[in-house]
Scaffold this motif. Structure first.
Motif, PDB file in Angstrom:
ATOM      1  N   GLU A   6       2.264  33.807 -10.439  1.00  0.00           N
ATOM      2  CA  GLU A   6       1.004  33.233  -9.963  1.00  0.00           C
ATOM      3  C   GLU A   6       0.315  34.182  -8.986  1.00  0.00           C
ATOM      4  OE1 GLU A   6       0.544  28.774  -9.508  1.00  0.00           O
ATOM      5  OE2 GLU A   6       0.666  29.407  -7.423  1.00  0.00           O
ATOM      6  N   GLU A   7       1.076  34.804  -8.108  1.00  0.00           N
ATOM      7  CA  GLU A   7       0.531  35.773  -7.165  1.00  0.00           C
ATOM      8  C   GLU A   7      -0.118  36.939  -7.917  1.00  0.00           C
ATOM      9  OE1 GLU A   7       2.111  37.919  -3.088  1.00  0.00           O
ATOM     10  OE2 GLU A   7       3.441  37.856  -4.822  1.00  0.00           O
ATOM     11  N   SER A  54       0.197  33.611  -2.031  1.00  0.00           N
ATOM     12  CA  SER A  54       0.653  34.849  -1.396  1.00  0.00           C
ATOM     13  C   SER A  54       2.064  34.670  -0.837  1.00  0.00           C
ATOM     14  CB  SER A  54      -0.300  35.282  -0.286  1.00  0.00           C
ATOM     15  OG  SER A  54      -0.454  34.261   0.680  1.00  0.00           O
ATOM     16  N   TYR A  55       2.735  35.775  -0.673  1.00  0.00           N
ATOM     17  CA  TYR A  55       4.110  35.771  -0.176  1.00  0.00           C
ATOM     18  C   TYR A  55       4.165  35.264   1.263  1.00  0.00           C
ATOM     19  CZ  TYR A  55       8.540  37.696   1.516  1.00  0.00           C
ATOM     20  OH  TYR A  55       9.781  37.865   2.097  1.00  0.00           O
ATOM     21  N   PRO A 108      12.555  34.034  -2.585  1.00  0.00           N
ATOM     22  CA  PRO A 108      11.184  34.218  -2.089  1.00  0.00           C
ATOM     23  C   PRO A 108      10.434  32.892  -1.982  1.00  0.00           C
ATOM     24  CG  PRO A 108      11.318  34.838  -4.380  1.00  0.00           C
ATOM     25  CD  PRO A 108      12.728  34.546  -3.947  1.00  0.00           C
ATOM     26  N   ILE A 109       9.609  32.796  -0.958  1.00  0.00           N
ATOM     27  CA  ILE A 109       8.820  31.593  -0.696  1.00  0.00           C
ATOM     28  C   ILE A 109       7.366  32.018  -0.481  1.00  0.00           C
ATOM     29  CG2 ILE A 109       8.479  29.669   0.924  1.00  0.00           C
ATOM     30  CD1 ILE A 109      11.523  29.753   1.387  1.00  0.00           C
ATOM     31  N   TYR A 110       6.447  31.185  -0.915  1.00  0.00           N
ATOM     32  CA  TYR A 110       5.032  31.544  -0.936  1.00  0.00           C
ATOM     33  C   TYR A 110       4.199  30.482  -0.207  1.00  0.00           C
ATOM     34  CZ  TYR A 110       6.804  34.650  -4.532  1.00  0.00           C
ATOM     35  OH  TYR A 110       7.545  35.592  -5.203  1.00  0.00           O
ATOM     36  N   ASP A 144      -2.494  25.748  -9.604  1.00  0.00           N
ATOM     37  CA  ASP A 144      -1.249  26.095 -10.296  1.00  0.00           C
ATOM     38  C   ASP A 144      -1.662  26.799 -11.582  1.00  0.00           C
ATOM     39  OD1 ASP A 144       1.106  26.249 -11.736  1.00  0.00           O
ATOM     40  OD2 ASP A 144       1.873  24.358 -10.980  1.00  0.00           O
ATOM     41  N   TYR A 145      -1.488  28.114 -11.612  1.00  0.00           N
ATOM     42  CA  TYR A 145      -2.019  28.899 -12.734  1.00  0.00           C
ATOM     43  C   TYR A 145      -1.027  29.948 -13.216  1.00  0.00           C
ATOM     44  CZ  TYR A 145      -3.450  31.267  -8.394  1.00  0.00           C
ATOM     45  OH  TYR A 145      -3.482  31.816  -7.136  1.00  0.00           O
TER      46      TYR A 145
END
Length: 216
Positions: A92-93, A112-113, A121-123, A210-211
């Motif tokens: 998505e990022e 974004s991160y 990892p969490i965004y 949400d893409y």
């Protein structure tokens, strides 16, 4: 709530083989145990957390889903996010960066991160008023709706079911040319799983939230 406070809460959680059927035990349980104030939402590939007094949400990618093997026993199956391993938020990022290059980033809430905890990892993403909670109030004219229909019919279409009212709102807010570019981008990027639960309004602007799509 500050970023450091959010990270402190998240460090309590267990992200190993996180999925839509165990996130309550692995994440929400520990947040509740710490008396954290939050709201949670989830889909097939992500958990979304809205912490108290923040203007953004935390998006935590699921690592996969529970499935059944040949012996009809439940087992964990990792996702395959089109070259991004199991991380649909990373995909998505990247889609957001492509939208910037395409000149339609205004139609997307930026993912974004945020941080990494125990290798997971969490965004983050700006808080968006979701379409399916707004009562589907019209923000466009009949002319906008007609133009959206005409431009959609001339396009290659998109996979899923974007709400007609939301598409008309895109025409009203950004103009017909941007709407056509958005449809072209979604088609060329093969972004699927588009529906009323994946769109909303950011400061009144209609956006996709949400893409990343979904790959079987």
């Amino acid at each position: 709530m500050t970023d450091k406070e959010i990270i402190k809460y998240l460090e309590r959680c267990d992200f190993y083989e996180l999925c839509s059927t165990n996130y309550e035990d692995k994440v929400l349980y520990y947040l509740d145990e710490a008396n954290c104030s939050y709201q949670s939402f989830y889909g097939g590939t992500k958990l979304v957390l809205l912490f108290n007094q923040t203007d953004f949400v935390i998006k935590i990618p699921f690592e996969g889903e529970m499935d059944y093997d040949y012996d009809d026993e439940e087992e964990f199956r990792p996702f395959y996010a089109d070259g991004y391993g199991w991380d649909y938020c990373a995909l998505e990022e990247e889609e957001y960066q492509r939208a910037c290059e395409f000149g339609i980033e205004q139609c997307f809430a930026k993912t974004s991160y945020f941080c990494t905890i125990d290798g997971h990892p969490i965004y983050k993403q700006p808080f968006v008023e979701m379409y399916n909670t707004t009562g589907e109030e019209s923000k466009h004219s009949e002319a906008d709706s007609k133009e959206a229909d005409e431009r959609y019919e001339k396009s290659d279409g998109v996979s899923g079911g974007l709400p007609r009212n939301w598409m008309a709102d895109v025409v009203s807010y950004f103009g017909g040319e941007i709407f056509s570019k958005l449809l072209d981008f979604l088609s060329k990027s093969d972004i699927n799983d588009l529906h009323s639960g994946n769109v909303g309004y950011l400061n009144n602007a209609p956006v996709l939230v949400d893409y990343s799509g979904y790959f079987e």
